[in-house]
Design an enzyme around this catalytic site. Sequence first.
Site, PDB file in Angstrom:
ATOM      1  N   TYR A  30       0.851  -1.188   0.040  1.00 13.34           N
ATOM      2  CA  TYR A  30      -0.093   0.177  -0.055  1.00 13.34           C
ATOM      3  C   TYR A  30       0.882   1.262   0.049  1.00 13.34           C
ATOM      4  CZ  TYR A  30      -3.645  -3.343   0.967  1.00 13.34           C
ATOM      5  OH  TYR A  30      -4.421  -4.421   1.127  1.00 13.34           O
TER       6      TYR A  30
ATOM      7  N   HIS B 186      -8.987   0.788  -5.925  1.00 15.35           N
ATOM      8  CA  HIS B 186      -8.197  -0.058  -4.967  1.00 15.35           C
ATOM      9  C   HIS B 186      -6.656   0.635  -5.262  1.00 15.35           C
ATOM     10  CE1 HIS B 186     -11.280  -3.023  -4.308  1.00 15.35           C
ATOM     11  NE2 HIS B 186     -11.679  -2.739  -5.503  1.00 15.35           N
TER      12      HIS B 186
HETATM   13  C1  DHK Z   1      -7.632  -2.069   0.298  1.00 15.84           C
HETATM   14  C2  DHK Z   1      -7.797  -3.052   1.295  1.00 15.84           C
HETATM   15  O1  DHK Z   1      -7.940  -2.895   2.491  1.00 15.84           O
HETATM   16  C3  DHK Z   1      -7.717  -4.761   0.772  1.00 15.84           C
HETATM   17  O2  DHK Z   1      -8.620  -5.205   1.703  1.00 15.84           O
HETATM   18  C4  DHK Z   1      -8.176  -4.677  -0.646  1.00 15.84           C
HETATM   19  C5  DHK Z   1      -7.648  -2.428  -0.988  1.00 15.84           C
HETATM   20  C6  DHK Z   1      -7.075  -3.910  -1.418  1.00 15.84           C
HETATM   21  C7  DHK Z   1      -6.669  -1.615  -1.861  1.00 15.84           C
HETATM   22  O3  DHK Z   1      -5.788  -1.993  -2.792  1.00 15.84           O
HETATM   23  O4  DHK Z   1      -7.054  -0.523  -1.509  1.00 15.84           O
HETATM   24  O5  DHK Z   1      -8.099  -6.004  -0.721  1.00 15.84           O
END
Ligand code: DHK
Length: 146
Positions: free
Chosen positions: A25, A99
């Site tokens: 992330y 996402h």
């Molecule tokens: C964010 C999340 O919290 C995950 O559960 C998803 C998503 C992906 C993202 O990529 O922003 O799978």
Amino acid sequence: MAKPCVHIINGPNLNTLGHREPAIYGTTTLAQIEGWCREAAAGPIEFRQSNYEGQIIEWLHQARGVADGVIINPAGLSFTSVAILDALKIYGGPVIELHISNIHARDPIYHKSLMSPVATAVIAGLGARGYVTALRSMYELLEPTA
Ligand code: DHK
């Protein structure tokens, strides 16, 4: 159209961005992302996050007749929540599902979002900057320039 109003709704665990699995992330916080969106905004925006499904559903009900468009990152609820899917149908306006990660390149549990069939568009894998891309894309959907 008056300056378009866009609601940006974030689901569970996104409040921990910055230190949450940075390899997936990144290290940008949700507050930083909100700042980027407010800088890029061409009209009023709401930028919200909740770890609770019911709160997200309430926000989608409130968006009906108020938000010209909704950008939603349902996070983990993408794969489980029929209730949010139904609330998106109730909202009825343009929706961009967002996402940060490319969910299709991840574990199979992340491959099938329940929300995608009712989304106008889906953005996945652009990282945190995807939020600004989604906002600009929503404005284009609402007021095509080309
Ligand atoms: C964010 C999340 O919290 C995950 O559960 C998803 C998503 C992906 C993202 O990529 O922003 O799978």
